[in-house]
Design a protein around this motif. Sequence first.
Motif, PDB file in Angstrom:
ATOM      1  N   MET A 217       0.837  -1.202   0.000  1.00 48.58           N
ATOM      2  CA  MET A 217       0.000   0.000   0.000  1.00 48.58           C
ATOM      3  C   MET A 217       0.867   1.246   0.000  1.00 48.58           C
ATOM      4  O   MET A 217       1.970   1.246   0.546  1.00 48.58           O
ATOM      5  CB  MET A 217      -0.908  -0.022   1.221  1.00 48.58           C
ATOM      6  N   VAL A 218       0.322   2.287  -0.653  1.00 48.62           N
ATOM      7  CA  VAL A 218       1.024   3.574  -0.677  1.00 48.62           C
ATOM      8  C   VAL A 218       0.051   4.666  -0.230  1.00 48.62           C
ATOM      9  O   VAL A 218      -1.173   4.467  -0.232  1.00 48.62           O
ATOM     10  CB  VAL A 218       1.580   3.919  -2.084  1.00 48.62           C
ATOM     11  N   ASP A 219       0.622   5.777   0.150  1.00 46.81           N
ATOM     12  CA  ASP A 219      -0.180   6.913   0.590  1.00 46.81           C
ATOM     13  C   ASP A 219      -1.220   7.264  -0.472  1.00 46.81           C
ATOM     14  O   ASP A 219      -0.912   7.274  -1.659  1.00 46.81           O
ATOM     15  CB  ASP A 219       0.761   8.115   0.787  1.00 46.81           C
ATOM     16  N   GLY A 220      -2.429   7.511  -0.042  1.00 46.94           N
ATOM     17  CA  GLY A 220      -3.480   7.908  -0.971  1.00 46.94           C
ATOM     18  C   GLY A 220      -4.294   6.751  -1.530  1.00 46.94           C
ATOM     19  O   GLY A 220      -5.258   6.963  -2.258  1.00 46.94           O
ATOM     20  N   ASP A 221      -3.940   5.505  -1.187  1.00 48.18           N
ATOM     21  CA  ASP A 221      -4.723   4.352  -1.654  1.00 48.18           C
ATOM     22  C   ASP A 221      -6.090   4.289  -1.000  1.00 48.18           C
ATOM     23  O   ASP A 221      -6.204   4.489   0.221  1.00 48.18           O
ATOM     24  CB  ASP A 221      -4.024   3.039  -1.259  1.00 48.18           C
ATOM     25  N   LEU A 222      -7.089   3.939  -1.780  1.00 44.49           N
ATOM     26  CA  LEU A 222      -8.328   3.411  -1.196  1.00 44.49           C
ATOM     27  C   LEU A 222      -8.107   1.932  -0.913  1.00 44.49           C
ATOM     28  O   LEU A 222      -7.474   1.230  -1.720  1.00 44.49           O
ATOM     29  CB  LEU A 222      -9.499   3.567  -2.179  1.00 44.49           C
ATOM     30  N   VAL A 223      -8.611   1.431   0.212  1.00 45.30           N
ATOM     31  CA  VAL A 223      -8.487   0.012   0.543  1.00 45.30           C
ATOM     32  C   VAL A 223      -9.871  -0.530   0.897  1.00 45.30           C
ATOM     33  O   VAL A 223     -10.491  -0.077   1.864  1.00 45.30           O
ATOM     34  CB  VAL A 223      -7.533  -0.221   1.739  1.00 45.30           C
ATOM     35  N   VAL A 224     -10.349  -1.457   0.068  1.00 41.33           N
ATOM     36  CA  VAL A 224     -11.656  -2.079   0.308  1.00 41.33           C
ATOM     37  C   VAL A 224     -11.411  -3.418   1.003  1.00 41.33           C
ATOM     38  O   VAL A 224     -10.687  -4.274   0.478  1.00 41.33           O
ATOM     39  CB  VAL A 224     -12.410  -2.304  -1.023  1.00 41.33           C
ATOM     40  N   ILE A 225     -11.987  -3.592   2.176  1.00 43.88           N
ATOM     41  CA  ILE A 225     -11.807  -4.841   2.927  1.00 43.88           C
ATOM     42  C   ILE A 225     -13.177  -5.471   3.153  1.00 43.88           C
ATOM     43  O   ILE A 225     -14.051  -4.883   3.788  1.00 43.88           O
ATOM     44  CB  ILE A 225     -11.108  -4.592   4.270  1.00 43.88           C
TER      45      ILE A 225
END
Length: 373
Positions: A217-225
């Motif tokens: 992951m990098v800064d600014g990512d959306l992460v859908v869990i």
Amino acid sequence: MLSRPQSTLSVSGRVDRLRAALDDAARPVQVIVSGASNRRWLTGFTGSAGLVVVTPERFVLVTDGRYGEQARAQADAAGAGDLEVLVGTTMAEQKALVLGLLSGDTGAEATVMSRADWMGFASSVELIPIDGTVERLRRTKDAAEIELIAYAADIASQALGELASMLVPGVTERDVRDELEYRMRRLGADGPSYETIVASGPTHAALPHARPTGRQMVDGDLVVIDVGALVDGYHSDMTRTYVVGEPSDEQQQWFELVTASQAAGLAAIRSGVTARDVDAACRSVFDDAGLGELFVHGTGHGVGLDIHEEPFLGRASDAELVLGDVVTVEPGLYRVGSGGVRIEDLVEVTSSGHRNLTALSKDSPCPPSPPTT
Ligand code: ZN
Ligand code: ZN
């Protein structure tokens, strides 16, 4: 620590509900049930092989030599004391045992039974598809089932709440999945309910069913869990979306739209409404914002012994929600290049609305801080 519900599951009376449903529908009054979840729901038996035969007089599980003892013990423990368990050591013996119970028109699950089995039985009795009959009965959960699903939902909520603070640059999707599944087991789950989705960044998060990868992951990512826990055969299902670092204006806008859409869907839920109307309530929020085409899946589905089961909440669903339904509400927006946002809760349908079984906050795209205790 979460505590397991005290109430015990009972299958008592279910075979009579099936007989009544067959009578009502003027269907064949004798059936072969072969779907694994249907078999378990009727008998309590969790083995991987067996055919349940229900006639007006008989209630029989035909299985193989591995499972005779287990089936008898599980049926007794589950309240299916009137179930007869017959063991055939070969497939041919099992088929002969089943046919010995049948005469005339017989219902069977055409989409579940293998073609070879179907042809084999059809050469001796007239087979009539009854797909969906047991599934429709399974929709209506009793109190013990709902408490078990609520417990599974609590496990997933707690596990995700504990580790969302792990969403920092450098962590991989698989790291998050592994930690989530480990924590769910520690909290009492038998395992994950389905393949946990951890989908990050502009490409992966744009795929509603992405599989976790080694992507960092990098800064600014959306992460859908999207995660659920499995307990005693019953599933849970929830989704939260976070941003690594500070959300951009577009991410914040999408998050607020999905939150509003999900709230509109939840507000539309109560017994007596049509599933299609819940879907429309979610969809109209996106349509009003001009983003309707980015909501690329249905609004929700039932959850129980199967992770996806009746009723389905989509544009074309005529199903009417009834008391005892346990369904998800999970609108989302997806665009390759931007990523995706989905928020999903699991709810019990009630006469006045719903009871939300998903406890974890969904107020902000910022991951919660680590617990301080
Ligand atoms: Zn889900
Ligand atoms: Zn779902």
